[in-house]
Design an enzyme around this catalytic site. Structure first.
Site, short mmCIF file in Angstrom:
data_model
loop_
_atom_site.label_atom_id
_atom_site.label_comp_id
_atom_site.label_asym_id
_atom_site.label_seq_id
_atom_site.Cartn_x
_atom_site.Cartn_y
_atom_site.Cartn_z
N LYS A 281 0.84 -1.21 0.00
CA LYS A 281 0.00 0.00 0.00
C LYS A 281 0.88 1.26 0.00
CE LYS A 281 -1.89 1.67 3.99
NZ LYS A 281 -1.53 3.10 4.12
N ASN A 282 1.82 1.32 0.92
CA ASN A 282 2.59 2.55 1.06
C ASN A 282 3.54 2.79 -0.10
OD1 ASN A 282 1.23 2.94 3.38
ND2 ASN A 282 2.95 2.62 4.77
N ARG B 178 -5.81 9.92 4.15
CA ARG B 178 -5.01 10.95 4.83
C ARG B 178 -3.75 11.29 4.07
NH1 ARG B 178 -8.17 13.49 8.53
NH2 ARG B 178 -9.56 11.92 9.38
N CYS C 142 -5.29 12.77 12.44
CA CYS C 142 -5.84 11.46 12.11
C CYS C 142 -5.82 10.59 13.34
CB CYS C 142 -5.09 10.81 10.96
SG CYS C 142 -3.56 10.05 11.47
N ARG D 256 -0.92 15.20 12.51
CA ARG D 256 -0.19 14.74 11.32
C ARG D 256 0.25 15.98 10.57
NH1 ARG D 256 -1.19 8.99 9.61
NH2 ARG D 256 0.65 8.60 8.37
N PRO D 257 1.27 16.70 11.10
CA PRO D 257 1.65 17.96 10.47
C PRO D 257 2.20 17.74 9.06
CG PRO D 257 3.23 17.35 12.18
CD PRO D 257 2.12 16.35 12.23
N ILE D 258 2.12 18.78 8.22
CA ILE D 258 2.69 18.66 6.87
C ILE D 258 3.70 19.78 6.63
CG2 ILE D 258 0.74 17.41 5.84
CD1 ILE D 258 -0.10 20.13 4.60
N ASP D 259 4.20 20.36 7.73
CA ASP D 259 5.14 21.48 7.59
C ASP D 259 6.37 21.11 6.76
OD1 ASP D 259 5.53 19.77 9.88
OD2 ASP D 259 7.15 21.09 10.51
N ASP E 221 4.50 0.93 12.18
CA ASP E 221 3.26 0.26 11.77
C ASP E 221 3.19 -1.20 12.24
OD1 ASP E 221 2.58 2.57 10.52
OD2 ASP E 221 2.77 1.83 8.47
N ILE F 3 7.45 7.64 16.73
CA ILE F 3 7.05 8.31 15.49
C ILE F 3 5.70 9.04 15.64
CG2 ILE F 3 6.76 8.05 12.97
CD1 ILE F 3 9.48 6.99 13.86
N ARG G 247 -8.63 -0.51 4.51
CA ARG G 247 -7.72 0.47 3.89
C ARG G 247 -6.39 -0.17 3.54
NH1 ARG G 247 -6.03 4.46 7.74
NH2 ARG G 247 -4.56 4.76 6.04
C1 UD1 Z 1 4.29 6.97 6.21
C2 UD1 Z 1 3.44 5.73 6.09
C3 UD1 Z 1 2.96 5.28 7.45
C4 UD1 Z 1 4.15 5.07 8.36
C5 UD1 Z 1 5.02 6.32 8.39
C6 UD1 Z 1 6.30 6.14 9.19
C7 UD1 Z 1 2.38 6.02 3.94
C8 UD1 Z 1 1.11 6.24 3.17
N1 UD1 Z 1 2.27 6.06 5.26
O1 UD1 Z 1 3.48 7.99 6.75
O2 UD1 Z 1 2.23 4.06 7.31
O3 UD1 Z 1 3.70 4.80 9.67
O4 UD1 Z 1 5.40 6.68 7.05
O5 UD1 Z 1 7.02 5.06 8.71
O6 UD1 Z 1 3.42 5.76 3.37
N2 UD1 Z 1 6.15 14.89 10.40
C9 UD1 Z 1 6.22 16.25 10.69
N3 UD1 Z 1 6.00 17.13 9.67
C10 UD1 Z 1 5.75 16.73 8.40
C11 UD1 Z 1 5.68 15.34 8.11
C12 UD1 Z 1 5.89 14.45 9.14
O7 UD1 Z 1 6.45 16.64 11.82
O8 UD1 Z 1 5.56 17.58 7.51
C13 UD1 Z 1 6.36 13.92 11.49
C14 UD1 Z 1 5.11 13.06 11.73
O9 UD1 Z 1 4.21 13.70 12.60
C15 UD1 Z 1 5.72 11.83 12.35
C16 UD1 Z 1 7.07 11.70 11.63
O10 UD1 Z 1 7.34 12.98 11.07
O11 UD1 Z 1 5.97 12.06 13.71
C17 UD1 Z 1 7.11 10.66 10.54
O12 UD1 Z 1 6.05 10.87 9.65
P1 UD1 Z 1 6.17 10.50 8.11
O13 UD1 Z 1 7.43 9.71 7.89
O14 UD1 Z 1 5.98 11.74 7.32
O15 UD1 Z 1 4.95 9.54 7.91
P2 UD1 Z 1 3.96 9.50 6.70
O16 UD1 Z 1 4.69 9.76 5.44
O17 UD1 Z 1 2.77 10.34 7.00
#
Ligand code: UD1
Length: 416
Positions: free
Chosen positions: A22-23, A92, A116, A121-124, A305, A327, A397
Site C-alpha cells: 500500500k505505502n 489521509r 488522524c 499529522r503535520p505537513i510542515d 506500523d 514516530i 484500507r
Molecule cells: C508513512 C506511512 C505510514 C508510516 C510512516 C512512518 C504512507 C502512506 N504512510 O506515513 O504508514 O507509519 O510513514 O514510517 O506511506 N512529520 C512532521 N511534519 C511533516 C511530516 C511528518 O512533523 O511535515 C512527522 C510526523 O508527525 C511523524 C514523523 O514525522 O511524527 C514521521 O512521519 P512521516 O514519515 O511523514 O509519515 P507519513 O509519510 O505520514
C-alpha cells in the site's frame, strides 16, 4: 461499519501470498500525474486507500481502471488542479498529490488534511520542501493553495526523515530546473520504489535507501510500468497472526530483507523463523517468549506500523515487554481494547508495558485505526471464544482479503 467475528483457538497452517505494498503504490499513483503518460501497475493491491487515490486521479480528469491485479492509469488529459475535502479525507496521505500537481500544473489547491487516528499529522516539512523548490504556498483556514510558475532545483534539508515529505519533494523536484538534493531523506523501501518509478517515467533520480537523494533531470516518457513490491507491514501482520494463533505458515512473494527488525523480534520470542529469497516460514506453538524492548524508529529501525501487531503477538508471552513509540503520538489506541480481552498493558506516554498473561478471552472491541484494527484481529485469534470487532473501514484500507486468507489458513474469521 463492518463487524469482524473472530473465534480464537485454531492454529494456522498453510501458505499465503503477500499482497502488493500500500505505502509503495500510493505515492506512485500520485507521481503518475507528473507528465502525460500511461502507467501500468502490476501487483496493485485491492484496497480502499488505493481506490481513494484512483478517485483523486479521476476527479482531476485522468483515467484509472483495474483489471485483476493491474491498475492502468492514463494521465494524458487532466482538467483541474484541486482536491476537495471529501477526497482528501478519504485518504489521509492524499497530501502526496501536492508535489505532483504543482509539478504538472504550476498550481494546486487541496483541503487541509487535518489530524488522524494516530494523532497530529503535520505537513510542515512537505510545505517547507516545496517552498525551497520555489512554490508560493498560502495556508488558509481549510485549504492549502500553492503556485509556482517555475520550480527550480534546491538543497532540501529535512528536519526529520519524513517518508511523505521525501516523496513529495522527490516528485516535485523532477519538474524543477537544475539539480535538487534532499538531505536527511527517509530511507524506507517505499522511497526506492518511488525512485524506480520516477526513473521509468524518465527522471534522473539516485540515492534512494541512503539519506541523500539527488534529482538531476527529467525527459518525460509516455509509458511506464512498475511491479508493486510486497507489503512489508502486511507480511509482519501474517507472521504475528501465526504467533497469536499458534501454528506454522509460509509467506510467499515476500521481501525478508525489508523485515529484519521484525524477524529478529520474532526470533527473540522463540519462534522458528526461516527466510529464503522471497519466502518466510514461521512456526510457533504455545506461549511465546517476550520480545523485550521494542523501540520504533525510521527505517531501518523497527517500523511503527508493525508495533501494534508485535504487541498482539506478545500478549500471551512468558514475560514482560516494553514498546517505545518514537514516530506517532497516538500509536497505542488499540491497547485499551486489548485489555478487554484480558491483556495486561499499562500505558505511560510513548511507552506501553505488556505483561504476558496465560489466557485471553473473547470480547466486544472497536478498531481504532488501520494497524491497531489488524492487531485486534490478530489478538482475537489467540483468545478463547468469540471476539466482535467494530471497524469503521480502517482494516480494509490496508489489507486485501484478510478474512478470506485467514480462513484459508484455518482461522475462524468473518466480517459483515
Ligand atoms: C508513512 C506511512 C505510514 C508510516 C510512516 C512512518 C504512507 C502512506 N504512510 O506515513 O504508514 O507509519 O510513514 O514510517 O506511506 N512529520 C512532521 N511534519 C511533516 C511530516 C511528518 O512533523 O511535515 C512527522 C510526523 O508527525 C511523524 C514523523 O514525522 O511524527 C514521521 O512521519 P512521516 O514519515 O511523514 O509519515 P507519513 O509519510 O505520514
Amino acid at each position: 461499519m463492518s463487524i469482524w467475528h473472530v473465534t480464537g483457538g485454531r492454529p494456522l497452517r498453510g501458505s499465503v501470498r503477500v499482497q502488493g505494498s500500500k505505502n509503495a503504490v500510493l505515492p506512485v499513483i500520485a507521481a503518475s500525474l507528473l507528465c502525460p503518460n500511461e502507467t501500468e501497475l502490476i501487483n496493485c493491491p485491492h484496497l480502499s486507500d488505493v481506490e481513494a487515490a484512483a478517485d483523486i486521479l479521476r476527479h482531476l480528469g485522468c483515467r484509472a481502471a483495474r483489471r485483476d491485479d493491474t491498475l492502468t492509469i492514463d494521465t494524458t488529459a487532466p482538467d483541474r488542479c484541486d482536491i476537495p475535502r471529501e477526497l482528501m479525507h478519504k485518504m489521509r496521505s492524499s497530501v502526496i498529490f501536492l508535489g505532483p500537481m504543482l509539478a504538472r500544473f504550476g498550481q494546486a489547491q487541496v483541503s487541509v488534511p487535518g489530524g488522524c487516528e494516530l494523532g497530529k499529522r503535520p505537513i510542515d516539512l512537505h510545505l517547507h520542501a516545496l517552498r525551497l523548490l520555489g512554490a508560493e504556498i498560502r495556508e488558509e483556514e481549510d485549504a492549502i493553495v500553492c503556485r509556482a510558475a517555475h520550480l527550480r532545483g534546491a538543497e532540501i534539508p529535512l528536519a526529520l526523515p519524513s517518508v511523505g515529505a521525501t516523496e513529495n519533494a522527490m516528485i516535485a523536484a523532477c519538474a524543477a530546473e537544475g539539480t535538487t538534493v534532499i538531505y536527511n531523506a527517509a530511507r524506507e523501501p517505499e522511497i526506492g520504489t518511488l525512485q524506480e518509478y520516477l526513473c521509468a517515467l524518465g527522471a534522473q533520480v539516485s540515492g534512494a535507501g541512503s539519506p541523500v537523494i539527488c534529482i538531476t533531470g527529467f525527459s518525460p516518457r509516455r509509458q511506464a510500468g512498475l511491479r508493486v513490491p510486497p507489503d512489508r507491514i502486511a507480511a509482519a501482520t501474517w507472521l504475528c497472526c501465526a504467533v497469536c494463533a499458534g501454528g506454522e505458515i509460509e509467506l510467499t512473494g515476500a521481501a525478508p530483507e525489508h523485515l529484519s527488525p521484525v524477524l529478529a523480534a520474532l526470533g527473540k520470542m522463540g519462534c522458528a523463523v526461516a527466510a529464503g529469497h522471497d519466502v518466510i516460514h514461521i512456526a510457533s506453538y504455545g506461549r511465546p517468549g517476550s520480545p523485550g524492548a521494542v523501540v520504533t524508529r525510521p527505517y531501518p529501525g523497527f517500523p511503527t506500523d508493525a508495533a501494534p501487531l508485535l504487541m498482539a503477538a506478545g500478549l500471551r508471552s512468558r514475560g514482560s515487554a516494553v514498546f517505545i513509540e518514537n514516530i506517532f503520538e497516538s500509536r497505542f489506541r488499540h491497547a485499551e481494547e486489548m485489555t478487554k480481552l484480558g491483556a495486561d498493558i499499562s500505558l505511560r506516554g510513548p511507552l506501553a508495558m505488556v505483561n504476558g498473561v496465560e489466557r485471553l478471552t473473547g470480547a466486544g472491541l472497536t478498531s481504532p485505526d488501520l494497524r491497531g484494527g489488524a492487531a485486534l484481529v490478530a489478538a482475537a485469534l489467540g483468545a478463547e471464544g468469540e471476539t466482535r470487532i467494530n471497524d469503521p473501514g480502517h482494516i480494509l484500507r490496508g489489507y486485501e482479503d484478510l478474512d478470506v486468507r485467514l480462513r484459508s489458513l484455518g482461522a475462524d474469521v468473518w466480517f459483515e
